[in-house]
Scaffold this active site. Structure first.
Site, short mmCIF file in Angstrom:
data_model
loop_
_atom_site.label_atom_id
_atom_site.label_comp_id
_atom_site.label_asym_id
_atom_site.label_seq_id
_atom_site.Cartn_x
_atom_site.Cartn_y
_atom_site.Cartn_z
N TRP A 99 0.91 -1.11 0.05
CA TRP A 99 0.10 0.04 0.00
C TRP A 99 0.91 1.15 0.14
CZ3 TRP A 99 -4.29 -1.21 -1.69
CH2 TRP A 99 -5.00 -2.55 -1.35
N ASP A 166 -1.58 6.79 6.29
CA ASP A 166 -2.66 5.88 6.05
C ASP A 166 -2.60 4.86 7.16
OD1 ASP A 166 -3.94 3.72 4.93
OD2 ASP A 166 -2.78 3.30 3.26
N LYS A 190 -11.45 -2.24 7.48
CA LYS A 190 -10.70 -2.97 8.16
C LYS A 190 -11.07 -2.86 9.64
CE LYS A 190 -8.34 -3.39 4.49
NZ LYS A 190 -7.24 -2.51 3.89
C1 LIG Z 1 -6.74 -2.00 2.62
C2 LIG Z 1 -5.65 -0.87 2.75
C3 LIG Z 1 -5.81 -0.07 1.50
C4 LIG Z 1 -6.69 -0.01 0.24
O1 LIG Z 1 -7.91 0.39 0.73
P1 LIG Z 1 -9.41 0.73 -0.51
O2 LIG Z 1 -10.21 0.99 0.23
O3 LIG Z 1 -9.47 -0.53 -0.91
O4 LIG Z 1 -8.71 1.58 -1.49
C5 LIG Z 1 -4.93 1.04 1.70
N1 LIG Z 1 -3.98 1.16 2.72
C6 LIG Z 1 -4.01 0.17 3.63
C7 LIG Z 1 -3.10 0.13 4.91
C8 LIG Z 1 -4.98 -0.89 3.61
O5 LIG Z 1 -4.84 -1.88 4.62
#
Ligand SMILES: *Cc1c(COP(=O)(O)O)cnc(C)c1O
Length: 356
Positions: A99, A166, A190
């Site tokens: 990511w 993030d 998540k």
């Molecule tokens: C799942 C995830 C993403 C992507 O998320 P989307 O909502 O599918 O765009 C980005 N960063 C991290 C750390 C993730 O776990």
């Protein structure tokens, strides 16, 4: 048979969220309408949005001067919105996983994005330390929890430039010092709710510093000004996230959750370290994720990988296959996963060891 949901995302939600969401689908906030069919401009939904924002502020102790907005497009859209809104010339990225790499790639479209450090040399199985962050960058971007590789930055770093994080896979799992960040973003699916909404926390005075023109929908200021109602927000996903945050508040908040999460992770890591069949992919306990726990078969037991997968399935374990770039197994132990599920996985590992 009882299922134990270890999926990495979308992932397990509290029963409280499921029950209240089912009720909301039938009759939302006493309106006599379903949450799926009510106007986002209705007084019931405006109250829901405001309460969800207030819960975020309360649970994360977000200081004044920050705004919370809810957007579509997933965390992946933030990979582009962050540089568009924050980078004039230069930005720096801590590249700790897939990511983070994707975020870094987007930033390069908008200017001189540089790598402050990367753990790619060892398939992202550690968190880089002792790197320097260029002081002339407009911001420093980190990914606090690497969902795929199972590493986590458990302390908010100290840097002299604005920081962006993030936190998709560890938001609300522990306290965060929001004052250290200019932007925090997290996809809901998540640890917060169903897929379809992304929470963004923004320090207001961090905006308005870039010279490029930004499409209206991609400008954070648009959504701050319209209180996340510039266009139709993901009504259902926001409502479900509100329920999860209410559940979290009822349990005592992020400090209590952190304790529970640490206990669950410790139990499982201890078993992985003890069991002769398995090895952890992340060796340094300091770097090990509390949310996504990755392990593989020990070299001499490689042929037992599929048999263990089948055995675990027969015991009700769901979603423990590792990501294709790591292999082996990954147990995601998000907030809503009860300790009993971790114990059930441990019992399964012990029983499989005894049988083999
Ligand atoms: C799942 C995830 C993403 C992507 O998320 P989307 O909502 O599918 O765009 C980005 N960063 C991290 C750390 C993730 O776990």
């Amino acid at each position: 048979m009882k299922k134990h949901n270890f999926f990495a995302g979308p992932s397990i939600l509290p029963q409280f969220t499921l029950d209240n969401t089912i009720e909301g689908i039938k009759n939302f906030a006493g309106s006599g309408l379903s949450v799926l069919e009510i106007s986002h401009r209705s007084k019931e939904f405006i109250a829901c949005m405001n309460d969800t924002i207030a819960l975020c502020k309360e649970l994360l102790e977000i200081p004044s001067g920050y705004q919370v907005i809810f957007l579509g497009g997933g965390a992946s859209l933030q990979f582009a919105m962050v540089p568009m809104n924050m980078m004039n010339k230069k930005s720096a990225y801590l590249v700790t996983g897939e990511w983070a790499s994707k975020a870094f790639k987007e930033a390069k479209i908008y200017g001189d994005a540089v790598e402050a450090a990367s753990s790619k040399d060892k398939n992202f199985n550690y968190i880089p330390k002792n790197y320097t962050v260029p002081a002339d960058a407009d911001y420093f971007h980190i990914t606090t929890n690497n969902t795929i590789f199972g590493t986590e930055l458990k302390k908010d770093p100290d840097v002299s430039i604005p920081m962006v994080a993030d936190m998709s896979s560890d938001i609300f799992s522990r306290p965060v010092d929001v004052s250290k960040y200019s932007i925090i973003y997290a996809g809901a699916q998540k640890n917060m709710g169903p897929a379809g909404v992304t929470m963004v926390i923004i320090k207001e005075d961090a905006l308005g510093k870039v010279t490029r023109s930004i499409p209206t929908m991609l400008d954070y200021r648009t959504h701050i000004k319209a209180e996340s109602m510039f266009n139709t927000p993901p009504v259902f996903a926001v409502f479900a996230a509100q329920q999860t945050l209410l559940w979290l508040k009822g349990l005592g908040g992020v400090k209590v959750m952190q304790k529970k999460n640490n206990e669950k992770a410790q139990l499982l890591y201890d078993e992985i370290d003890r069991n002769k069949l398995f090895v952890p992919t992340i060796k340094d306990p300091e770097d090990r994720s509390v949310m996504n726990i990755c392990f593989v078969m020990a070299d001499e037991y490689k042929e037992l990988e599929q048999p263990f997968a089948d055995f675990a399935k027969s015991k009700g374990m769901v979603g423990i296959a590792g990501h294709r770039s790591v292999g082996g197994f990954r147990a995601s132990t998000y907030n809503a996963l009860p300790k009993e599920s971790v114990q059930a996985l441990i019992d399964t590992m012990k029983e499989f060891e005894k049988n083999n």
